[in-house]
Design a protein around this motif. Structure first.
Motif, PDB file in Angstrom:
ATOM      1  N   VAL A 114       4.587  24.054 -14.428  1.00  0.00           N
ATOM      2  CA  VAL A 114       3.699  24.431 -15.419  1.00  0.00           C
ATOM      3  C   VAL A 114       3.114  25.444 -15.095  1.00  0.00           C
ATOM      4  O   VAL A 114       2.929  26.346 -13.809  1.00  0.00           O
ATOM      5  CB  VAL A 114       2.457  22.962 -15.435  1.00  0.00           C
ATOM      6  CG1 VAL A 114       1.362  23.339 -15.913  1.00  0.00           C
ATOM      7  CG2 VAL A 114       2.922  22.164 -15.797  1.00  0.00           C
ATOM      8  N   ARG A 115       2.418  26.693 -15.977  1.00  0.00           N
ATOM      9  CA  ARG A 115       1.814  27.952 -16.152  1.00  0.00           C
ATOM     10  C   ARG A 115       3.156  29.035 -14.990  1.00  0.00           C
ATOM     11  O   ARG A 115       3.061  29.551 -14.278  1.00  0.00           O
ATOM     12  CB  ARG A 115       0.857  27.816 -15.067  1.00  0.00           C
ATOM     13  CG  ARG A 115       0.237  27.830 -16.592  1.00  0.00           C
ATOM     14  CD  ARG A 115      -1.319  27.760 -16.044  1.00  0.00           C
ATOM     15  NE  ARG A 115      -2.103  27.356 -17.555  1.00  0.00           N
ATOM     16  CZ  ARG A 115      -3.231  28.511 -17.618  1.00  0.00           C
ATOM     17  NH1 ARG A 115      -2.886  29.343 -17.549  1.00  0.00           N
ATOM     18  NH2 ARG A 115      -3.803  27.926 -18.654  1.00  0.00           N
ATOM     19  N   VAL A 116       4.904  28.319 -14.633  1.00  0.00           N
ATOM     20  CA  VAL A 116       5.294  29.102 -14.301  1.00  0.00           C
ATOM     21  C   VAL A 116       6.522  30.262 -14.723  1.00  0.00           C
ATOM     22  O   VAL A 116       7.022  31.251 -14.677  1.00  0.00           O
ATOM     23  CB  VAL A 116       6.017  28.015 -12.839  1.00  0.00           C
ATOM     24  CG1 VAL A 116       6.915  28.905 -12.529  1.00  0.00           C
ATOM     25  CG2 VAL A 116       5.197  27.596 -12.286  1.00  0.00           C
ATOM     26  N   LEU A 117       6.870  29.274 -16.077  1.00  0.00           N
ATOM     27  CA  LEU A 117       8.541  29.909 -16.804  1.00  0.00           C
ATOM     28  C   LEU A 117       7.684  31.102 -16.746  1.00  0.00           C
ATOM     29  O   LEU A 117       9.047  32.004 -17.257  1.00  0.00           O
ATOM     30  CB  LEU A 117       8.721  29.024 -17.604  1.00  0.00           C
ATOM     31  CG  LEU A 117      10.056  29.512 -18.283  1.00  0.00           C
ATOM     32  CD1 LEU A 117      11.318  28.892 -17.916  1.00  0.00           C
ATOM     33  CD2 LEU A 117      10.027  28.529 -20.048  1.00  0.00           C
ATOM     34  N   ASN A 146       3.707  30.308 -24.792  1.00  0.00           N
ATOM     35  CA  ASN A 146       4.295  30.023 -26.691  1.00  0.00           C
ATOM     36  C   ASN A 146       4.189  31.825 -26.786  1.00  0.00           C
ATOM     37  O   ASN A 146       3.397  31.629 -27.729  1.00  0.00           O
ATOM     38  CB  ASN A 146       3.711  29.422 -27.541  1.00  0.00           C
ATOM     39  CG  ASN A 146       4.033  29.520 -28.620  1.00  0.00           C
ATOM     40  OD1 ASN A 146       5.399  30.055 -29.207  1.00  0.00           O
ATOM     41  ND2 ASN A 146       4.167  28.716 -29.620  1.00  0.00           N
ATOM     42  N   LYS A 147       5.354  32.504 -27.210  1.00  0.00           N
ATOM     43  CA  LYS A 147       5.353  33.984 -27.911  1.00  0.00           C
ATOM     44  C   LYS A 147       4.899  33.588 -29.931  1.00  0.00           C
ATOM     45  O   LYS A 147       4.175  34.236 -29.755  1.00  0.00           O
ATOM     46  CB  LYS A 147       6.079  34.975 -27.615  1.00  0.00           C
ATOM     47  CG  LYS A 147       7.532  34.107 -29.105  1.00  0.00           C
ATOM     48  CD  LYS A 147       8.699  35.487 -28.286  1.00  0.00           C
ATOM     49  CE  LYS A 147       8.877  36.895 -28.957  1.00  0.00           C
ATOM     50  NZ  LYS A 147      10.335  37.381 -29.693  1.00  0.00           N
ATOM     51  N   GLU A 169      14.309  36.112 -28.407  1.00  0.00           N
ATOM     52  CA  GLU A 169      13.962  36.018 -27.181  1.00  0.00           C
ATOM     53  C   GLU A 169      12.729  36.758 -26.582  1.00  0.00           C
ATOM     54  O   GLU A 169      11.681  36.995 -26.802  1.00  0.00           O
ATOM     55  CB  GLU A 169      14.621  37.802 -27.208  1.00  0.00           C
ATOM     56  CG  GLU A 169      13.960  39.197 -27.893  1.00  0.00           C
ATOM     57  CD  GLU A 169      13.657  38.973 -29.457  1.00  0.00           C
ATOM     58  OE1 GLU A 169      14.468  38.807 -29.975  1.00  0.00           O
ATOM     59  OE2 GLU A 169      12.969  40.103 -28.779  1.00  0.00           O
ATOM     60  N   PRO A 170      12.531  36.546 -25.385  1.00  0.00           N
ATOM     61  CA  PRO A 170      11.233  36.413 -24.698  1.00  0.00           C
ATOM     62  C   PRO A 170      11.164  37.767 -24.692  1.00  0.00           C
ATOM     63  O   PRO A 170      11.669  38.949 -24.847  1.00  0.00           O
ATOM     64  CB  PRO A 170      12.176  35.920 -22.996  1.00  0.00           C
ATOM     65  CG  PRO A 170      13.188  35.238 -23.336  1.00  0.00           C
ATOM     66  CD  PRO A 170      14.027  35.631 -24.352  1.00  0.00           C
ATOM     67  N   VAL A 171       9.348  38.390 -24.606  1.00  0.00           N
ATOM     68  CA  VAL A 171       9.398  39.115 -24.212  1.00  0.00           C
ATOM     69  C   VAL A 171       7.978  39.960 -22.882  1.00  0.00           C
ATOM     70  O   VAL A 171       7.667  38.304 -22.871  1.00  0.00           O
ATOM     71  CB  VAL A 171       7.576  39.226 -25.504  1.00  0.00           C
ATOM     72  CG1 VAL A 171       7.070  38.583 -26.279  1.00  0.00           C
ATOM     73  CG2 VAL A 171       7.148  40.909 -25.785  1.00  0.00           C
ATOM     74  N   GLU A 172       8.433  40.988 -22.658  1.00  0.00           N
ATOM     75  CA  GLU A 172       8.232  40.228 -20.942  1.00  0.00           C
ATOM     76  C   GLU A 172       7.033  41.364 -21.255  1.00  0.00           C
ATOM     77  O   GLU A 172       7.140  43.023 -21.569  1.00  0.00           O
ATOM     78  CB  GLU A 172       8.588  41.298 -20.120  1.00  0.00           C
ATOM     79  CG  GLU A 172       7.854  41.646 -18.577  1.00  0.00           C
ATOM     80  CD  GLU A 172       9.142  42.359 -17.918  1.00  0.00           C
ATOM     81  OE1 GLU A 172      10.237  42.880 -17.696  1.00  0.00           O
ATOM     82  OE2 GLU A 172       9.160  41.859 -16.242  1.00  0.00           O
ATOM     83  N   PHE A 173       5.479  40.705 -21.495  1.00  0.00           N
ATOM     84  CA  PHE A 173       4.378  42.099 -21.961  1.00  0.00           C
ATOM     85  C   PHE A 173       3.503  42.556 -20.682  1.00  0.00           C
ATOM     86  O   PHE A 173       3.050  43.823 -21.299  1.00  0.00           O
ATOM     87  CB  PHE A 173       2.943  41.037 -22.722  1.00  0.00           C
ATOM     88  CG  PHE A 173       3.020  40.010 -21.934  1.00  0.00           C
ATOM     89  CD1 PHE A 173       3.380  37.994 -22.077  1.00  0.00           C
ATOM     90  CD2 PHE A 173       1.336  39.722 -21.389  1.00  0.00           C
ATOM     91  CE1 PHE A 173       2.994  37.243 -20.790  1.00  0.00           C
ATOM     92  CE2 PHE A 173       0.878  38.606 -20.047  1.00  0.00           C
ATOM     93  CZ  PHE A 173       1.966  37.104 -20.012  1.00  0.00           C
ATOM     94  N   TYR A 178       6.558  36.871 -18.599  1.00  0.00           N
ATOM     95  CA  TYR A 178       7.623  36.364 -20.140  1.00  0.00           C
ATOM     96  C   TYR A 178       6.343  35.823 -21.206  1.00  0.00           C
ATOM     97  O   TYR A 178       5.859  34.487 -20.530  1.00  0.00           O
ATOM     98  CB  TYR A 178       8.312  35.812 -20.124  1.00  0.00           C
ATOM     99  CG  TYR A 178       9.194  36.876 -18.591  1.00  0.00           C
ATOM    100  CD1 TYR A 178      10.367  38.398 -19.584  1.00  0.00           C
ATOM    101  CD2 TYR A 178       9.160  37.000 -17.934  1.00  0.00           C
ATOM    102  CE1 TYR A 178      10.926  38.825 -18.788  1.00  0.00           C
ATOM    103  CE2 TYR A 178       9.703  37.791 -16.790  1.00  0.00           C
ATOM    104  CZ  TYR A 178      10.537  38.796 -17.239  1.00  0.00           C
ATOM    105  OH  TYR A 178      11.418  39.389 -16.283  1.00  0.00           O
ATOM    106  N   ASP A 179       6.581  35.932 -22.481  1.00  0.00           N
ATOM    107  CA  ASP A 179       6.374  34.809 -23.609  1.00  0.00           C
ATOM    108  C   ASP A 179       7.702  34.172 -23.552  1.00  0.00           C
ATOM    109  O   ASP A 179       7.945  35.690 -24.283  1.00  0.00           O
ATOM    110  CB  ASP A 179       5.180  34.716 -24.407  1.00  0.00           C
ATOM    111  CG  ASP A 179       3.719  35.127 -24.479  1.00  0.00           C
ATOM    112  OD1 ASP A 179       3.552  34.601 -23.276  1.00  0.00           O
ATOM    113  OD2 ASP A 179       3.204  36.673 -24.606  1.00  0.00           O
TER     114      ASP A 179
END
Ligand SMILES: C[S@@+](CC[C@H](N)C(=O)[O-])C[C@H]1O[C@@H](n2cnc3c(N)ncnc32)[C@H](O)[C@@H]1O
Ligand SMILES: [Zn+2]
Length: 299
Positions: A114-117, A146-147, A169-173, A178-179
């Motif tokens: 939880v809250r780690v990915l 969730n992005k 694709e994941p976003v590194e904000f 990442y979202d």
């Protein structure tokens, strides 16, 4: 298993995550909403449960029905705090890196993350380690950021945000934050031999002014109903998904629990107090203040 090729880690060692992010920081609603989701997804009782990236043990009160609970985290200081609260009865505290998790295959019946990915630069590598730790009837409960959430969609439509919330694709904000898109996560789980199941959307009302005027318990009750829409669409900032392993698991030698992060062998034994010794590669892993430390071997 090579230290240098392992993805970078968002290091919480010595961080004030508990006091700076949770306690008295206006996140009672998120905490309550996450607990509701976990209660819905978690088999209430069982033998061996592990929480990956358990931090200071915020959610560990939910695991009371389990015989053995492993709290695993890269940060020893977070685990030290958890140990002060929960003690050693029924709990085991293990410090290490998920990409090099020190556990034999097929051991855990229930795995949570939880809250780690959202800190994982290489999500498939992290999830395949988790799959390895499961047997074919194990349950995996994963929370991800969730992005494709309503706020991000709105900001994108108003051109206040450059990244597209609908792209897969994941976003590194922020660095190592990442979202993820729900379809990306589901596909990744399927590709890694999980069978994705029930989905709950969580924290629908994570909006400053709503949280200021509506009491957390009422918001959590409303969220509890809204969570069920996760089966249809996912537009909340946080999503929980429960999966099962799809096929048969790898096997470990009878009775093996540990796996040496250096050589991958299963012959670890507490030959002297305060240390686990690997008879395959001679690495020694420390045990200090009740915490097994697999971050680096003893000199
Ligand atoms: C945002 S905190 C979440 C803590 C807890 N799951 C919760 O929801 O309260 C992220 C946690 O993941 C841990 N973490 C980050 N990268 C890790 C890795 N590679 N292996 C193990 N733990 C990791 C951090 O040490 C931190 O405690
Ligand atoms: Zn070894």
């Amino acid at each position: 298993m090579d230290q240098d090729t392992s993805p970078p880690i968002c290091d919480y060692e010595g961080s004030t995550y508990r006091s700076d992010f949770w306690e008295g920081q206006g996140r009672e609603y998120e905490d309550l909403a996450e607990r509701i989701a976990i209660r819905r997804l978690l088999p209430p009782a069982g033998q061996n449960l592990i929480e990956i990236g358990a931090g200071f043990g915020r959610l560990a009160t939910l695991y009371q029905g389990y015989e053995r609970v492993v709290l695993f985290d890269y940060s020893r200081s977070q685990l030290e705090y958890a140990r002060q609260i929960y003690g050693d009865k029924g709990f085991l505290y293990v410090a290490g890196d998920i990409y090099k998790a020190p556990f034999a295959p097929g051991f855990f019946d229930t795995v949570l993350m939880v809250r780690v990915l959202h800190h994982m630069k290489d999500p498939p590598a992290a999830l395949s380690t988790i799959r390895y730790m499961m047997h074919k009837d194990s349950i995996f409960i994963l929370e991800y950021a969730n992005k494709q959430n309503l706020k991000a969609i709105l900001r994108w439509l108003l051109r206040q945000q450059s990244w597209n919330p609908f792209s897969l694709e994941p976003v590194e904000f922020v660095e190592l934050n990442y979202d993820f898109h729900p379809r990306y996560v589901k596909q990744m789980l399927s590709d890694l031999d999980f069978t994705p199941g029930r989905v709950l959307t969580v924290s629908h009302f994570r909006i400053g002014f709503i949280k200021r005027v509506v009491p957390a318990r009422i918001l959590a009750a409303l969220d509890s109903v809204a969570q069920l829409t996760g089966a249809l669409w996912q537009l909340s900032p946080s999503v929980f998904i429960r999966s099962q392993a799809s096929s048969a698991d790898s096997t470990a030698p009878e009775g093996a629990f540990w796996r040496c992060p250096t050589c991958g062998g299963f012959s670890l034994a507490e030959e002297e107090p305060g240390c686990l010794y690997c008879t395959d590669c001679t690495a020694r892993w420390g045990i200090h203040n009740g915490i097994y430390n697999f971050k680096e071997p003893l000199k």
